[in-house]
Write a protein that holds these residues in place. Structure first.
Motif, PDB file in Angstrom:
ATOM      1  N   HIS A 101     -49.550  34.417   9.835  1.00 22.03           N
ATOM      2  CA  HIS A 101     -51.451  34.802  10.759  1.00 22.03           C
ATOM      3  C   HIS A 101     -51.913  33.467  10.101  1.00 22.03           C
ATOM      4  O   HIS A 101     -52.604  33.173  10.993  1.00 22.03           O
ATOM      5  N   ARG A 102     -51.966  33.124   9.133  1.00 20.61           N
ATOM      6  CA  ARG A 102     -53.158  31.795   8.847  1.00 20.61           C
ATOM      7  C   ARG A 102     -52.608  30.657   9.668  1.00 20.61           C
ATOM      8  O   ARG A 102     -53.365  29.788  10.474  1.00 20.61           O
ATOM      9  N   VAL A 103     -50.819  30.434   9.591  1.00 22.94           N
ATOM     10  CA  VAL A 103     -50.608  29.535  10.384  1.00 22.94           C
ATOM     11  C   VAL A 103     -50.838  29.512  12.566  1.00 22.94           C
ATOM     12  O   VAL A 103     -51.230  28.261  12.891  1.00 22.94           O
ATOM     13  N   MET A 104     -50.617  30.835  12.873  1.00 21.70           N
ATOM     14  CA  MET A 104     -51.286  31.307  14.191  1.00 21.70           C
ATOM     15  C   MET A 104     -51.844  30.979  14.297  1.00 21.70           C
ATOM     16  O   MET A 104     -52.625  29.990  15.829  1.00 21.70           O
ATOM     17  N   GLY A 141     -58.645  21.524  24.187  1.00 19.87           N
ATOM     18  CA  GLY A 141     -59.085  21.519  25.315  1.00 19.87           C
ATOM     19  C   GLY A 141     -58.071  21.772  26.343  1.00 19.87           C
ATOM     20  O   GLY A 141     -58.245  21.500  27.315  1.00 19.87           O
ATOM     21  N   ALA A 142     -56.851  22.252  25.206  1.00 19.88           N
ATOM     22  CA  ALA A 142     -55.882  22.163  26.661  1.00 19.88           C
ATOM     23  C   ALA A 142     -55.810  23.842  27.288  1.00 19.88           C
ATOM     24  O   ALA A 142     -55.645  24.426  26.835  1.00 19.88           O
ATOM     25  N   PRO A 143     -55.633  23.413  28.678  1.00 16.25           N
ATOM     26  CA  PRO A 143     -55.920  25.171  29.337  1.00 16.25           C
ATOM     27  C   PRO A 143     -54.869  26.257  29.172  1.00 16.25           C
ATOM     28  O   PRO A 143     -53.107  25.236  28.488  1.00 16.25           O
ATOM     29  N   GLY A 144     -55.313  27.787  29.105  1.00 12.80           N
ATOM     30  CA  GLY A 144     -53.877  28.539  29.616  1.00 12.80           C
ATOM     31  C   GLY A 144     -53.535  28.740  28.273  1.00 12.80           C
ATOM     32  O   GLY A 144     -52.358  28.742  27.836  1.00 12.80           O
ATOM     33  N   VAL A 145     -54.141  28.614  26.606  1.00 12.33           N
ATOM     34  CA  VAL A 145     -53.804  28.791  25.489  1.00 12.33           C
ATOM     35  C   VAL A 145     -53.039  30.482  25.611  1.00 12.33           C
ATOM     36  O   VAL A 145     -51.843  30.053  24.765  1.00 12.33           O
ATOM     37  N   SER A 146     -53.529  31.130  25.556  1.00 15.48           N
ATOM     38  CA  SER A 146     -53.136  32.631  26.322  1.00 15.48           C
ATOM     39  C   SER A 146     -52.487  32.994  27.153  1.00 15.48           C
ATOM     40  O   SER A 146     -51.758  33.892  27.529  1.00 15.48           O
ATOM     41  N   GLY A 147     -52.252  32.072  28.009  1.00 18.12           N
ATOM     42  CA  GLY A 147     -51.451  32.676  29.262  1.00 18.12           C
ATOM     43  C   GLY A 147     -50.766  32.300  29.502  1.00 18.12           C
ATOM     44  O   GLY A 147     -49.535  31.608  28.388  1.00 18.12           O
ATOM     45  N   VAL A 148     -49.392  32.897  30.311  1.00 15.81           N
ATOM     46  CA  VAL A 148     -48.395  32.856  30.648  1.00 15.81           C
ATOM     47  C   VAL A 148     -47.762  31.022  30.113  1.00 15.81           C
ATOM     48  O   VAL A 148     -46.117  31.037  29.689  1.00 15.81           O
ATOM     49  N   SER A 149     -48.298  30.718  30.997  1.00 18.30           N
ATOM     50  CA  SER A 149     -47.744  29.366  31.459  1.00 18.30           C
ATOM     51  C   SER A 149     -47.506  28.328  29.887  1.00 18.30           C
ATOM     52  O   SER A 149     -46.756  27.658  29.913  1.00 18.30           O
ATOM     53  N   ALA A 156     -53.530  28.220  16.723  1.00 17.25           N
ATOM     54  CA  ALA A 156     -55.003  28.644  18.151  1.00 17.25           C
ATOM     55  C   ALA A 156     -55.953  27.587  18.074  1.00 17.25           C
ATOM     56  O   ALA A 156     -56.836  26.807  18.593  1.00 17.25           O
ATOM     57  N   ASP A 157     -56.329  27.331  16.831  1.00 15.31           N
ATOM     58  CA  ASP A 157     -57.732  26.641  17.132  1.00 15.31           C
ATOM     59  C   ASP A 157     -56.971  24.936  17.138  1.00 15.31           C
ATOM     60  O   ASP A 157     -58.320  24.774  17.755  1.00 15.31           O
ATOM     61  N   SER A 158     -56.116  24.710  16.575  1.00 15.38           N
ATOM     62  CA  SER A 158     -55.821  23.298  17.580  1.00 15.38           C
ATOM     63  C   SER A 158     -55.905  22.933  18.920  1.00 15.38           C
ATOM     64  O   SER A 158     -56.095  21.854  19.339  1.00 15.38           O
ATOM     65  N   ALA A 177     -48.978  36.355  21.741  1.00 15.31           N
ATOM     66  CA  ALA A 177     -47.852  35.171  21.622  1.00 15.31           C
ATOM     67  C   ALA A 177     -47.462  33.966  21.934  1.00 15.31           C
ATOM     68  O   ALA A 177     -47.107  33.095  21.677  1.00 15.31           O
ATOM     69  N   GLY A 178     -48.420  33.176  22.549  1.00 14.49           N
ATOM     70  CA  GLY A 178     -48.134  32.060  22.210  1.00 14.49           C
ATOM     71  C   GLY A 178     -48.202  31.482  21.238  1.00 14.49           C
ATOM     72  O   GLY A 178     -47.718  30.350  20.945  1.00 14.49           O
ATOM     73  N   PRO A 179     -49.052  31.481  20.379  1.00 13.73           N
ATOM     74  CA  PRO A 179     -48.903  30.652  18.890  1.00 13.73           C
ATOM     75  C   PRO A 179     -47.752  31.289  18.508  1.00 13.73           C
ATOM     76  O   PRO A 179     -47.833  30.869  17.383  1.00 13.73           O
ATOM     77  N   ALA A 180     -47.789  32.890  18.065  1.00 12.29           N
ATOM     78  CA  ALA A 180     -46.721  32.552  17.748  1.00 12.29           C
ATOM     79  C   ALA A 180     -45.211  32.422  18.278  1.00 12.29           C
ATOM     80  O   ALA A 180     -44.573  31.752  17.218  1.00 12.29           O
ATOM     81  N   LEU A 181     -45.326  31.802  19.029  1.00 12.87           N
ATOM     82  CA  LEU A 181     -43.675  31.815  19.696  1.00 12.87           C
ATOM     83  C   LEU A 181     -44.227  29.753  19.759  1.00 12.87           C
ATOM     84  O   LEU A 181     -42.846  29.494  18.743  1.00 12.87           O
ATOM     85  N   ARG A 182     -45.004  28.984  19.776  1.00  9.76           N
ATOM     86  CA  ARG A 182     -45.016  27.650  18.828  1.00  9.76           C
ATOM     87  C   ARG A 182     -44.606  28.285  17.444  1.00  9.76           C
ATOM     88  O   ARG A 182     -44.000  26.630  16.588  1.00  9.76           O
ATOM     89  N   LEU A 183     -45.315  29.301  16.606  1.00  7.30           N
ATOM     90  CA  LEU A 183     -44.073  29.277  15.377  1.00  7.30           C
ATOM     91  C   LEU A 183     -43.399  28.961  14.954  1.00  7.30           C
ATOM     92  O   LEU A 183     -42.256  28.218  14.381  1.00  7.30           O
ATOM     93  N   TRP A 184     -42.022  30.224  15.564  1.00 12.67           N
ATOM     94  CA  TRP A 184     -41.299  30.375  15.719  1.00 12.67           C
ATOM     95  C   TRP A 184     -40.464  29.021  15.791  1.00 12.67           C
ATOM     96  O   TRP A 184     -39.240  28.757  15.595  1.00 12.67           O
TER      97      TRP A 184
END
Length: 468
Positions: free
Chosen positions: A196-199, A210-218, A203-205, A270-277
């Motif tokens: 959780h802390r790494v995710m 300023g990247a768009p669509g952090v939580s979106g499907v893209s 997300a904070d980074s 979902a977004g941070p989790a996929l990046r972590l995996w």
């Protein structure tokens, strides 16, 4: 990849698809061919239509110093195994193609005129009407399979040695705790909290950049350019320490912990989790390559849940390549290939999450009630303000019993009590012949009361006097 073909009213159509990464060891090809074929044929049969035929595609880029034709020749035994496995299920393979380095060959056509030995060039990518329409609609072109795999394969840089050392050190301390039933739950909680802390850090980074669509499907599906994906992965690698990665990789080897981590498959998680995996899969270096099955499977699941079947199949195929017997990856890979809706799995995971939260609330309430009931009498007296009001009935009865021998009330009011004048007189022992002593006081209003006591006392004490 295997593609099922159906013939309805004389018009052919594609059916289900089954895709799996080509194992590097040729000894595994027979089992892979059988598994892939059975999954496609039985899945099509469950949907109500057995395939009329199958087309096989073997896609692999040349290795260093290898030509595309050499790739085709090297994969020829696998193509034959696929044809044999399909024939065993009474479904013929009408075409088997090898695609490598922009050219394709047919394993079924012996004619040099239509299938030259050097292969047939494929059309240039992005030149179809569909590609033009997608570009006009603003959709970005996805990367190749090689680029997908590059985001998931283990490191081969100098940092891989440092990560391997961290994995060795953490495994010495963590594996015994996972194998112990008492500390296993504690390790699971620590692993999920760290994830959780790494995710949150990821997300904070991204928000700070300023990247768009952090939580979106893209953002989840990775529909960025190859250079953008590489820079994003490098940023995630810098945010994840070697010790943290080692702790998470080893902690996810516990199946219960992995299943709880699979609940982060939608919404802002979902977004941070996929990046972590993805990042953890890249850290399974050296002898820890088999450990990548867990993060690769989680990456495939999140990608599939988010609508990206292409990355999902690739990640799940790589998970089976790391550990062919990994059941979670096999089930997800088969479900994804059969075109099932991931919502059924999401519902199960949501229910599991809600049930666990309810169980934790009940356990917390029971613990609070147990703490309140086990409070000491002194604390109850202090809380009540007065000992008489806070004491229990049994406490009051015991208090009266302790005060009764010291009471000196009126003999007329309490039968059997001593007169006030003899409160300090002790009862003498009986004589040797058992007769009562004359100075023993009698019960008020009863001339025989004292005699009865004396005879009872004689029965008790006379024997002892005789013995002495």
């Amino acid at each position: 990849m295997l593609a099922a073909l159906h013939d309805r009213d004389g018009r052919g159509r594609f059916g289900g698809r089954a895709r799996l990464g080509i194992p590097g060891n040729a000894d595994d090809w027979a089992s892979v061919a059988r598994q892939l074929t059975e999954g496609l044929v039985k899945g099509s049969e469950r949907r109500g239509a057995l395939p009329e035929s199958i087309v096989a595609f073997l896609c692999q880029d040349p290795k260093d110093g290898e030509s595309a034709r050499e790739v085709m020749e090297r994969l020829r035994p696998l193509a034959q195994l696929l044809r044999t496995a399909c024939g065993a299920l009474d479904v013929p393979v009408i075409e088997a193609l090898c695609i490598s380095d922009g050219r394709f060959w047919s394993y079924c056509c012996p004619s040099e005129q239509c299938c030259p030995s050097d292969g047939t060039p494929m059309g240039l990518p992005g030149t179809s009407v569909l590609a033009a329409a997608a570009t006009y609609a603003g959709l970005q072109i996805r990367g190749s399979l090689r680029e997908f795999r590059a985001r998931l394969i283990p490191w081969e840089t100098a940092a891989a040695l440092e990560q391997e050392s961290a994995l060795n050190a953490v495994s010495m301390a963590l594996i015994p705790r996972i194998l112990d039933d008492e500390s296993r739950t504690v390790v699971a909680t620590e692993t999920l909290d760290l994830a959780h802390r790494v995710m949150r850090r990821f997300a904070d980074s991204t928000s700070a950049a300023g990247a768009p669509g952090v939580s979106g499907v893209s953002a989840v599906s990775g529909a960025a350019s190859a250079s953008g994906a590489l820079s994003a992965d490098l940023r995630d690698d810098e945010l994840l320490c070697h010790d943290e990665a080692a702790t998470l990789i080893l902690g996810l080897q516990d199946r219960t912990t992995r299943d709880r981590a699979a609940e982060w498959m939608e919404g802002d998680e979902a977004g941070p989790a996929l990046r972590l995996w993805r990042a953890l899969a890249r850290r399974c270096v050296g002898p820890y390559g088999e450990h990548a099955a867990a993060p690769l499977t989680l990456a495939g699941w999140v990608a599939w849940s988010s609508g990206d079947e292409l990355e999902a199949r690739e990640a799940l195929a790589m998970a089976l390549g790391a550990d062919p017997g990994y059941l979670f990856a096999r089930l997800l890979h088969q479900a994804c290939n059969e075109g099932l809706d991931p919502e059924s799995i999401r519902r199960c995971l949501r229910k599991e999450r809600v049930d666990r939260a309810g169980a934790e609330m009940i356990a917390s309430s029971a613990s609070s009630a147990s703490s309140a009931s086990s409070a000491s009498p002194e604390s109850l007296v202090d809380a009540g303000g007065a000992s008489g009001a806070a004491s229990t009935p049994s406490t009051r009865v015991a208090s009266r019993r302790r005060r009764k021998p010291r009471s000196t009330g009126n003999a007329e009011s309490r039968p059997g009590s001593r007169p006030s004048g003899t409160a300090g007189t002790r009862r003498p022992r009986a004589t040797a012949d058992g007769s009562p002593a004359s100075e023993v006081p009698t019960r008020a209003g009863d001339g025989t009361g004292g005699g009865i006591r004396s005879r009872r006392g004689a029965g008790r004490h006379g024997t002892k006097q005789g013995e002495t």
